[in-house]
Design a protein around this motif. Sequence first.
Motif: not given
Length: 422
Positions: A1, A114, A343, A347, A350-351, A354, A412-413, A416, A419-420
């Motif tokens: 993170m 990124h 979605e 994110y 989750e961020a 974490e 961080n969101a 995510k 990356q997705a």
Amino acid sequence: MYKCNVNRMEDKIKTFSQFGDAGHGGITRYSLSKEAEMARDEFVKRMKAIGAEIETDDLANIYATIPGSDPNAKRIVMGSHCDSVKNGGNYDGILGVMGAMEVLETVVEQNIPHKHPLTAMIFTNEEGSEFPPCMMCSGILAHDYMPERFKDNFEYNKMMASRSILDPNVTFGEKLSQFKYKGDIKNRMSPDKYKALFELHIEQGPILEDAGKDIGVVTCVLGQMIYRVKFYGFAAHCGTFPMKKRHDAFHAAAEALCWLHEEIDKLGHEDLVYTTGEVVIHPCVNTVIPDYFDFSIDVRHENPEVLDQVREILFQLPKKKWQQCDCEVVLGWNRDTVYWNKELVGYVREAVEELGISHMDINSGAGHDAQYISYMIPTTMIFVPSDKGLSHCEPEHTSVEQCTDGASVMLNAVLKLDQASE
């Protein structure tokens, strides 16, 4: 993170608070003003320093973009506004801009990989403090994508004709045409170039602070309706006209407003909020019985059925006689509850988990640029606490640590999503 830099955030907060300093700890920074230009100059200077490409559109929205590894990928944008209300604070709106800047600065400094280009953005005229309505330029951007019933509110020519509250002889379009940052329509945000929007913002209320949480995972912006309640009597001399014969519009409005509060409170919805914040009285002379009185009522709730219950109460007003005056209820503004993209909300959640930052789900009672952009591209928001729940005033404050945490969650969101996504 990844984590953003608290010292860099503190420097931005101190620097941007100088532009429009009102002398009491806050700012007055109207859109398109010299003070707003100074804030934008600072934004551009700092973004150019990290190699970002600067673009402006025909509404003077500014976009600062750093490239990703995939030249064909859509941009992920973060941002908010830099204009304020009169004697406002140093966090409303501008925190979302500073947070977006901090994300780009952190990505460049730490060389974070990124795929998608990342954009920091400033929206023009969110507050509508000089040129109504609020959220003007995000509404124009999203005009073609929003529900038909909202489109008239943000029709381009109508917005350009909006007159200054400070000088009614000046329109928004006229002032925009002379503004340093007016650019090209081709640079507007659009679904073919932009993938999603994240907006960091102060909560502007006491919910997070009362709960002892440092981040709000925002799920929606509440539905809102604004009505004008008008009362018509007749004027007469206050010293010579008998009390029983009067049609006093002010007295009628006062009586009706108290009745409204009693009836709305009987509904029993603790999360329902409603406010009378603006009144008009005629002739507004202490020796004349008022022949006209008009008050606003702003009502907000997530559930449209609750708003309909309040609406039914409002519609009972004209059926009654208030101090022998006639009553009229007129719709001024209406918006649906806007739910953020699930979605993106995921994110954010989750961020923050974490990162180990205390958090809770929360809705937004205030309107934001993101709510209109959500009709165009996927959108979400992140809240940080407001000390004592205060906003739109000079004591508005959020700790630099909480501001930085908000930026770290957004960073961080965004990664995510990057990356997705293809």
